[in-house]
Design a protein around this motif. Structure first.
Motif, PDB file in Angstrom:
ATOM      1  N   ASP A 179    -146.005  37.664 115.586  1.00  0.00           N
ATOM      2  CA  ASP A 179    -145.115  36.764 114.873  1.00  0.00           C
ATOM      3  C   ASP A 179    -145.493  35.338 115.249  1.00  0.00           C
ATOM      4  O   ASP A 179    -145.721  35.032 116.419  1.00  0.00           O
ATOM      5  CB  ASP A 179    -143.657  37.016 115.253  1.00  0.00           C
ATOM      6  N   ILE A 180    -145.557  34.477 114.268  1.00  0.00           N
ATOM      7  CA  ILE A 180    -145.986  33.098 114.511  1.00  0.00           C
ATOM      8  C   ILE A 180    -145.024  32.393 115.453  1.00  0.00           C
ATOM      9  O   ILE A 180    -145.437  31.593 116.294  1.00  0.00           O
ATOM     10  CB  ILE A 180    -146.141  32.360 113.170  1.00  0.00           C
ATOM     11  N   ASN A 181    -143.735  32.718 115.361  1.00  0.00           N
ATOM     12  CA  ASN A 181    -142.750  32.087 116.245  1.00  0.00           C
ATOM     13  C   ASN A 181    -142.914  32.505 117.697  1.00  0.00           C
ATOM     14  O   ASN A 181    -142.414  31.834 118.591  1.00  0.00           O
ATOM     15  CB  ASN A 181    -141.333  32.413 115.769  1.00  0.00           C
ATOM     16  N   ASP A 182    -143.600  33.617 117.947  1.00  0.00           N
ATOM     17  CA  ASP A 182    -143.812  34.096 119.312  1.00  0.00           C
ATOM     18  C   ASP A 182    -145.065  33.521 119.967  1.00  0.00           C
ATOM     19  O   ASP A 182    -145.298  33.738 121.145  1.00  0.00           O
ATOM     20  CB  ASP A 182    -143.913  35.621 119.332  1.00  0.00           C
ATOM     21  N   MET A 183    -145.878  32.791 119.200  1.00  0.00           N
ATOM     22  CA  MET A 183    -147.102  32.244 119.757  1.00  0.00           C
ATOM     23  C   MET A 183    -146.765  31.197 120.818  1.00  0.00           C
ATOM     24  O   MET A 183    -145.939  30.318 120.598  1.00  0.00           O
ATOM     25  CB  MET A 183    -147.953  31.599 118.655  1.00  0.00           C
ATOM     26  N   SER A 184    -147.393  31.327 121.989  1.00  0.00           N
ATOM     27  CA  SER A 184    -147.111  30.394 123.073  1.00  0.00           C
ATOM     28  C   SER A 184    -148.275  29.448 123.360  1.00  0.00           C
ATOM     29  O   SER A 184    -148.079  28.399 123.966  1.00  0.00           O
ATOM     30  CB  SER A 184    -146.750  31.153 124.353  1.00  0.00           C
ATOM     31  N   PHE A 239    -151.303  26.803 111.938  1.00  0.00           N
ATOM     32  CA  PHE A 239    -151.472  25.870 113.044  1.00  0.00           C
ATOM     33  C   PHE A 239    -150.769  24.543 112.774  1.00  0.00           C
ATOM     34  O   PHE A 239    -150.210  23.935 113.676  1.00  0.00           O
ATOM     35  CB  PHE A 239    -152.950  25.625 113.327  1.00  0.00           C
ATOM     36  N   SER A 240    -150.780  24.088 111.524  1.00  0.00           N
ATOM     37  CA  SER A 240    -150.120  22.824 111.184  1.00  0.00           C
ATOM     38  C   SER A 240    -148.613  22.892 111.364  1.00  0.00           C
ATOM     39  O   SER A 240    -147.963  21.866 111.562  1.00  0.00           O
ATOM     40  CB  SER A 240    -150.439  22.435 109.745  1.00  0.00           C
ATOM     41  N   ALA A 241    -148.052  24.087 111.284  1.00  0.00           N
ATOM     42  CA  ALA A 241    -146.605  24.255 111.426  1.00  0.00           C
ATOM     43  C   ALA A 241    -146.163  24.301 112.886  1.00  0.00           C
ATOM     44  O   ALA A 241    -144.961  24.275 113.157  1.00  0.00           O
ATOM     45  CB  ALA A 241    -146.157  25.531 110.718  1.00  0.00           C
ATOM     46  N   LEU A 242    -147.105  24.359 113.823  1.00  0.00           N
ATOM     47  CA  LEU A 242    -146.735  24.389 115.238  1.00  0.00           C
ATOM     48  C   LEU A 242    -146.188  23.024 115.653  1.00  0.00           C
ATOM     49  O   LEU A 242    -146.762  21.994 115.293  1.00  0.00           O
ATOM     50  CB  LEU A 242    -147.952  24.752 116.099  1.00  0.00           C
ATOM     51  N   ASP A 290    -145.549  19.636 117.410  1.00  0.00           N
ATOM     52  CA  ASP A 290    -146.321  18.680 118.219  1.00  0.00           C
ATOM     53  C   ASP A 290    -147.812  18.984 118.281  1.00  0.00           C
ATOM     54  O   ASP A 290    -148.491  18.530 119.203  1.00  0.00           O
ATOM     55  CB  ASP A 290    -145.763  18.582 119.648  1.00  0.00           C
ATOM     56  N   LEU A 291    -148.348  19.730 117.331  1.00  0.00           N
ATOM     57  CA  LEU A 291    -149.785  19.969 117.301  1.00  0.00           C
ATOM     58  C   LEU A 291    -150.487  18.719 116.778  1.00  0.00           C
ATOM     59  O   LEU A 291    -150.065  18.134 115.779  1.00  0.00           O
ATOM     60  CB  LEU A 291    -150.132  21.152 116.403  1.00  0.00           C
ATOM     61  N   LYS A 292    -151.552  18.318 117.433  1.00  0.00           N
ATOM     62  CA  LYS A 292    -152.369  17.183 116.991  1.00  0.00           C
ATOM     63  C   LYS A 292    -153.469  17.719 116.085  1.00  0.00           C
ATOM     64  O   LYS A 292    -154.409  18.355 116.536  1.00  0.00           O
ATOM     65  CB  LYS A 292    -152.977  16.453 118.182  1.00  0.00           C
ATOM     66  N   THR A 293    -153.360  17.437 114.778  1.00  0.00           N
ATOM     67  CA  THR A 293    -154.314  17.955 113.805  1.00  0.00           C
ATOM     68  C   THR A 293    -155.723  17.460 114.094  1.00  0.00           C
ATOM     69  O   THR A 293    -156.688  18.203 113.944  1.00  0.00           O
ATOM     70  CB  THR A 293    -153.895  17.561 112.378  1.00  0.00           C
ATOM     71  N   GLU A 294    -155.857  16.221 114.539  1.00  0.00           N
ATOM     72  CA  GLU A 294    -157.187  15.687 114.813  1.00  0.00           C
ATOM     73  C   GLU A 294    -157.851  16.418 115.980  1.00  0.00           C
ATOM     74  O   GLU A 294    -159.058  16.622 115.980  1.00  0.00           O
ATOM     75  CB  GLU A 294    -157.118  14.189 115.091  1.00  0.00           C
ATOM     76  N   LYS A 295    -157.066  16.837 116.960  1.00  0.00           N
ATOM     77  CA  LYS A 295    -157.616  17.620 118.067  1.00  0.00           C
ATOM     78  C   LYS A 295    -158.085  18.977 117.563  1.00  0.00           C
ATOM     79  O   LYS A 295    -159.135  19.475 117.967  1.00  0.00           O
ATOM     80  CB  LYS A 295    -156.575  17.783 119.172  1.00  0.00           C
ATOM     81  N   LEU A 296    -157.299  19.570 116.662  1.00  0.00           N
ATOM     82  CA  LEU A 296    -157.642  20.859 116.078  1.00  0.00           C
ATOM     83  C   LEU A 296    -158.960  20.766 115.316  1.00  0.00           C
ATOM     84  O   LEU A 296    -159.849  21.600 115.476  1.00  0.00           O
ATOM     85  CB  LEU A 296    -156.517  21.320 115.150  1.00  0.00           C
ATOM     86  N   LEU A 297    -159.113  19.733 114.497  1.00  0.00           N
ATOM     87  CA  LEU A 297    -160.325  19.584 113.707  1.00  0.00           C
ATOM     88  C   LEU A 297    -161.491  19.082 114.549  1.00  0.00           C
ATOM     89  O   LEU A 297    -162.651  19.359 114.239  1.00  0.00           O
ATOM     90  CB  LEU A 297    -160.059  18.627 112.539  1.00  0.00           C
TER      91      LEU A 297
END
Length: 172
Positions: A93-98, A138-141, A143-150
């Motif tokens: 489940d996406i909500n369970d991702m830590s 990943f974008s829905a997480l 405080d995720l920094k999209t630029e770090k992801l890319l």
């Protein structure tokens, strides 16, 4: 005519397909804002602004796509992610991702490593079929920094790196 483009050029055009649609929307908005009268001019400005937002999102999605010829299949249904690989897989489940990590040492392609309950990992190749849908996950997480992801895709690190981790709430 089918051989007009090199395979690499076709792959790049297809990888950034969202950008082409955004450019059409932007061109329509600019055209209406220049040639329109009254309400149509303002509508053109609004459509051009939407085109710019779609362009930015399309560039991000294009940078995220790495291909779809890798091992396994990714499916996302109602906030539940499933990866079916040739050797392993899993459901989470996406909500369970830590934690979300990137492992550039994976073979045949780098892996996204998703950590869930009880520190159980699911390693998903960046080139798995359907892996482009992970961008939305990943974008829905928070405080995720999209630029770090890319950034890890364009300039891979030497070892596994944590991209996002769920904040830990202490009782006191």
């Amino acid at each position: 005519m089918a051989d007009f483009f090199r395979p690499e050029a076709k792959a790049t055009i297809w990888r950034f397909r969202d950008v082409w649609g955004a450019l059409l929307v932007l061109a329509l908005g600019v055209w209406w804002s220049i040639t329109g009268l009254g309400f149509v001019t303002w509508l053109g400005y609004i459509i051009a602004a939407i085109g710019v937002m779609l362009l930015v999102a399309g560039i991000q999605r294009g940078r995220f796509r790495q291909g779809s010829d890798g091992p396994g299949i990714v499916q996302i249904t109602e906030r539940r992610l499933a990866y079916f690989g040739p050797l392993d897989g899993g459901v989470m489940d996406i909500n369970d991702m830590s934690r979300l990590s990137f492992d550039p040492t994976g073979h045949p392609a780098p892996y996204w490593v998703l950590t869930g309950p009880e520190a159980r990992d699911i390693a998903i190749p960046t080139t798995a079929t359907g892996a482009e849908a992970l961008f939305d996950v990943f974008s829905a997480l928070p405080d995720l920094k999209t630029e770090k992801l890319l950034g890890v895709l364009s300039d891979p690190p030497a070892q596994r790196v944590v991209i996002w981790q769920r904040p830990v709430h202490l009782l006191h």
